[in-house]
Design a protein around this motif. Structure first.
Motif, PDB file in Angstrom:
ATOM      1  N   TYR A   1       0.816  -1.220   0.000  1.00 24.38           N
ATOM      2  CA  TYR A   1       0.000   0.000   0.000  1.00 24.38           C
ATOM      3  C   TYR A   1       0.843   1.261   0.000  1.00 24.38           C
ATOM      4  O   TYR A   1       0.438   2.295   0.555  1.00 24.38           O
ATOM      5  CB  TYR A   1      -0.973   0.001   1.191  1.00 24.38           C
ATOM      6  N   LEU A   2       2.012   1.198  -0.631  1.00 32.27           N
ATOM      7  CA  LEU A   2       2.887   2.353  -0.776  1.00 32.27           C
ATOM      8  C   LEU A   2       2.914   2.785  -2.234  1.00 32.27           C
ATOM      9  O   LEU A   2       2.641   1.985  -3.133  1.00 32.27           O
ATOM     10  CB  LEU A   2       4.308   1.999  -0.318  1.00 32.27           C
ATOM     11  N   PRO A   3       3.248   4.035  -2.517  1.00 28.54           N
ATOM     12  CA  PRO A   3       3.389   4.449  -3.915  1.00 28.54           C
ATOM     13  C   PRO A   3       4.488   3.643  -4.607  1.00 28.54           C
ATOM     14  O   PRO A   3       5.486   3.269  -3.989  1.00 28.54           O
ATOM     15  CB  PRO A   3       3.785   5.933  -3.795  1.00 28.54           C
ATOM     16  N   ALA A   4       4.305   3.390  -5.893  1.00 28.24           N
ATOM     17  CA  ALA A   4       5.295   2.624  -6.648  1.00 28.24           C
ATOM     18  C   ALA A   4       6.549   3.429  -6.937  1.00 28.24           C
ATOM     19  O   ALA A   4       7.611   2.850  -7.213  1.00 28.24           O
ATOM     20  CB  ALA A   4       4.684   2.136  -7.961  1.00 28.24           C
ATOM     21  N   ASN A   5       6.442   4.750  -6.859  1.00 30.59           N
ATOM     22  CA  ASN A   5       7.536   5.620  -7.259  1.00 30.59           C
ATOM     23  C   ASN A   5       7.639   6.788  -6.275  1.00 30.59           C
ATOM     24  O   ASN A   5       6.597   7.370  -5.926  1.00 30.59           O
ATOM     25  CB  ASN A   5       7.264   6.164  -8.674  1.00 30.59           C
ATOM     26  N   PRO A   6       8.835   7.106  -5.770  1.00 32.25           N
ATOM     27  CA  PRO A   6      10.122   6.479  -6.071  1.00 32.25           C
ATOM     28  C   PRO A   6      10.268   5.128  -5.376  1.00 32.25           C
ATOM     29  O   PRO A   6       9.508   4.814  -4.450  1.00 32.25           O
ATOM     30  CB  PRO A   6      11.125   7.493  -5.529  1.00 32.25           C
ATOM     31  N   VAL A   7      11.258   4.359  -5.805  1.00 36.37           N
ATOM     32  CA  VAL A   7      11.495   3.029  -5.267  1.00 36.37           C
ATOM     33  C   VAL A   7      12.531   3.125  -4.148  1.00 36.37           C
ATOM     34  O   VAL A   7      13.614   3.680  -4.343  1.00 36.37           O
ATOM     35  CB  VAL A   7      12.011   2.082  -6.373  1.00 36.37           C
ATOM     36  N   SER A   8      12.198   2.598  -2.998  1.00 36.59           N
ATOM     37  CA  SER A   8      13.150   2.530  -1.890  1.00 36.59           C
ATOM     38  C   SER A   8      14.104   1.368  -2.126  1.00 36.59           C
ATOM     39  O   SER A   8      13.672   0.230  -2.373  1.00 36.59           O
ATOM     40  CB  SER A   8      12.415   2.345  -0.560  1.00 36.59           C
ATOM     41  N   VAL A   9      15.402   1.651  -2.062  1.00 32.87           N
ATOM     42  CA  VAL A   9      16.426   0.621  -2.310  1.00 32.87           C
ATOM     43  C   VAL A   9      17.373   0.603  -1.107  1.00 32.87           C
ATOM     44  O   VAL A   9      18.467   1.173  -1.156  1.00 32.87           O
ATOM     45  CB  VAL A   9      17.199   0.908  -3.617  1.00 32.87           C
ATOM     46  N   PRO A  10      16.970  -0.048  -0.004  1.00 29.42           N
ATOM     47  CA  PRO A  10      17.792  -0.024   1.202  1.00 29.42           C
ATOM     48  C   PRO A  10      19.030  -0.905   1.133  1.00 29.42           C
ATOM     49  O   PRO A  10      19.947  -0.749   1.939  1.00 29.42           O
ATOM     50  CB  PRO A  10      16.829  -0.520   2.285  1.00 29.42           C
ATOM     51  N   MET A  11      19.050  -1.840   0.195  1.00 27.96           N
ATOM     52  CA  MET A  11      20.188  -2.742   0.084  1.00 27.96           C
ATOM     53  C   MET A  11      21.363  -2.084  -0.648  1.00 27.96           C
ATOM     54  O   MET A  11      21.174  -1.126  -1.401  1.00 27.96           O
ATOM     55  CB  MET A  11      19.786  -4.040  -0.614  1.00 27.96           C
ATOM     56  N   THR A  12      22.566  -2.576  -0.401  1.00 28.66           N
ATOM     57  CA  THR A  12      23.751  -2.029  -1.052  1.00 28.66           C
ATOM     58  C   THR A  12      23.843  -2.544  -2.487  1.00 28.66           C
ATOM     59  O   THR A  12      23.160  -3.502  -2.873  1.00 28.66           O
ATOM     60  CB  THR A  12      25.029  -2.436  -0.312  1.00 28.66           C
ATOM     61  N   ARG A  13      24.702  -1.919  -3.266  1.00 26.33           N
ATOM     62  CA  ARG A  13      24.902  -2.388  -4.636  1.00 26.33           C
ATOM     63  C   ARG A  13      25.560  -3.766  -4.652  1.00 26.33           C
ATOM     64  O   ARG A  13      25.351  -4.536  -5.591  1.00 26.33           O
ATOM     65  CB  ARG A  13      25.706  -1.363  -5.424  1.00 26.33           C
ATOM     66  N   THR A  14      26.341  -4.070  -3.619  1.00 31.62           N
ATOM     67  CA  THR A  14      26.895  -5.426  -3.517  1.00 31.62           C
ATOM     68  C   THR A  14      25.789  -6.434  -3.255  1.00 31.62           C
ATOM     69  O   THR A  14      25.800  -7.543  -3.812  1.00 31.62           O
ATOM     70  CB  THR A  14      27.955  -5.485  -2.399  1.00 31.62           C
ATOM     71  N   ASP A  15      24.813  -6.069  -2.412  1.00 37.52           N
ATOM     72  CA  ASP A  15      23.647  -6.940  -2.204  1.00 37.52           C
ATOM     73  C   ASP A  15      22.932  -7.192  -3.526  1.00 37.52           C
ATOM     74  O   ASP A  15      22.563  -8.332  -3.841  1.00 37.52           O
ATOM     75  CB  ASP A  15      22.655  -6.289  -1.231  1.00 37.52           C
ATOM     76  N   ILE A  16      22.711  -6.123  -4.275  1.00 37.17           N
ATOM     77  CA  ILE A  16      22.012  -6.247  -5.563  1.00 37.17           C
ATOM     78  C   ILE A  16      22.814  -7.126  -6.508  1.00 37.17           C
ATOM     79  O   ILE A  16      22.266  -7.999  -7.201  1.00 37.17           O
ATOM     80  CB  ILE A  16      21.773  -4.858  -6.183  1.00 37.17           C
ATOM     81  N   ALA A  17      24.135  -6.918  -6.538  1.00 37.94           N
ATOM     82  CA  ALA A  17      24.992  -7.717  -7.414  1.00 37.94           C
ATOM     83  C   ALA A  17      24.924  -9.192  -7.052  1.00 37.94           C
ATOM     84  O   ALA A  17      24.807 -10.062  -7.930  1.00 37.94           O
ATOM     85  CB  ALA A  17      26.431  -7.210  -7.327  1.00 37.94           C
ATOM     86  N   ASP A  18      24.990  -9.491  -5.768  1.00 38.55           N
ATOM     87  CA  ASP A  18      24.949 -10.888  -5.325  1.00 38.55           C
ATOM     88  C   ASP A  18      23.580 -11.516  -5.577  1.00 38.55           C
ATOM     89  O   ASP A  18      23.463 -12.744  -5.672  1.00 38.55           O
ATOM     90  CB  ASP A  18      25.293 -10.976  -3.832  1.00 38.55           C
ATOM     91  N   TYR A  19      22.557 -10.707  -5.680  1.00 36.56           N
ATOM     92  CA  TYR A  19      21.213 -11.208  -5.998  1.00 36.56           C
ATOM     93  C   TYR A  19      21.038 -11.416  -7.495  1.00 36.56           C
ATOM     94  O   TYR A  19      20.408 -12.389  -7.921  1.00 36.56           O
ATOM     95  CB  TYR A  19      20.173 -10.218  -5.476  1.00 36.56           C
ATOM     96  N   LEU A  20      21.603 -10.518  -8.281  1.00 36.11           N
ATOM     97  CA  LEU A  20      21.411 -10.568  -9.732  1.00 36.11           C
ATOM     98  C   LEU A  20      22.480 -11.381 -10.455  1.00 36.11           C
ATOM     99  O   LEU A  20      22.416 -11.531 -11.674  1.00 36.11           O
ATOM    100  CB  LEU A  20      21.397  -9.140 -10.305  1.00 36.11           C
TER     101      LEU A  20
END
Length: 242
Positions: A180-199
């Motif tokens: 129930y939150l707005p879609a934009n802007p997107v909150s990105v609390p994780m680090t870019r290393t977290d994102i890299a390890d996920y992707l």
């Protein structure tokens, strides 16, 4: 430091902590009657985590299951060569720890300060037998997790770096809407290393790809770890490409 409150016992005159829960509709207790909520409340404890603090470790006895009520959690596995593979991110309303195994098959730690409801696994399993609505709700959540896992397989196996990052941002936006939150802007609390390890990418590739998306004016970077989607149509096309 992890803080676990004492077990909360519900009585006829005791107001359930679920009454004021802002994510109750998203959690497994959302479809329960008042008397069923009281029975669930009687077995829960509240857990508070500081950022970076673990909640479960891979291989530990799977004695508890959890509902995340605030904050963000990362799930990960350590590979044989010491590398880390992030397998998912949890947000308020998500469930953690359901398994047919006796030990946890992953580790989980807080990205931000987090609060969880903790349930002893054996007591929750007994309630599942007595409250069909709770069992159905839990099955539905497990089905959602399976869908996310299938999307992750496609994302890692078929998409370019730009398509993966675009899919990641769109996925975060969709999960905000679910809360129930707005879609934009997107909150990105994780680090870019977290994102890299996920992707399945390197940190450098993630940073470079985000810069490219920014230069193409598909996104912009805002204070507070937020990404604004500037061109939803083009980002959607990129995210949905196969």
């Amino acid at each position: 430091m992890q803080r676990i409150s004492g077990e909360i016992r519900a009585t006829d005159t005791f107001a359930s902590p679920c009454d004021d829960c802002t994510i109750r509709d998203l959690a497994i207790c959302g479809a329960l009657r008042a008397d069923e909520v009281r029975r669930l409340t009687a077995i829960l404890s509240s857990v508070e985590l500081a950022a970076g603090e673990p909640i479960v470790n891979e291989g530990d006895p799977a004695d508890f299951v959890y509902t995340l009520t605030a904050g963000t959690i990362r799930l990960y596995k350590l590979l044989a060569d010491g590398r880390r593979s992030v397998t998912g991110f949890l947000f308020p309303g998500d469930f953690l720890g359901v398994s047919h195994r006796d030990t946890y098959g992953f580790s989980a730690e807080a990205i931000t300060p987090a609060t969880l409801c903790q349930f002893p696994r054996t007591k929750l399993e007994a309630l599942l037998q007595e409250i069909p609505t709770l069992e159905h709700r839990l099955f539905a959540r497990a089905s959602e997790e399976m869908s996310l896992m299938q999307e992750q397989i496609v994302l890692l196996g078929r998409k370019t770096a730009a398509e993966r990052v675009a899919s990641f941002f769109r996925g975060l936006a969709a999960r905000q809407v679910k809360r129930y939150l707005p879609a934009n802007p997107v909150s990105v609390p994780m680090t870019r290393t977290d994102i890299a390890d996920y992707l399945g990418l390197t940190t450098e590739t993630v940073s470079r790809t985000i810069t490219q998306l920014k230069n193409r004016k598909l996104i912009s970077i805002e204070p507070g770890s937020r990404i604004r989607i500037e061109d939803e149509d083009l980002l959607d096309e990129l995210a949905e490409a196969l």
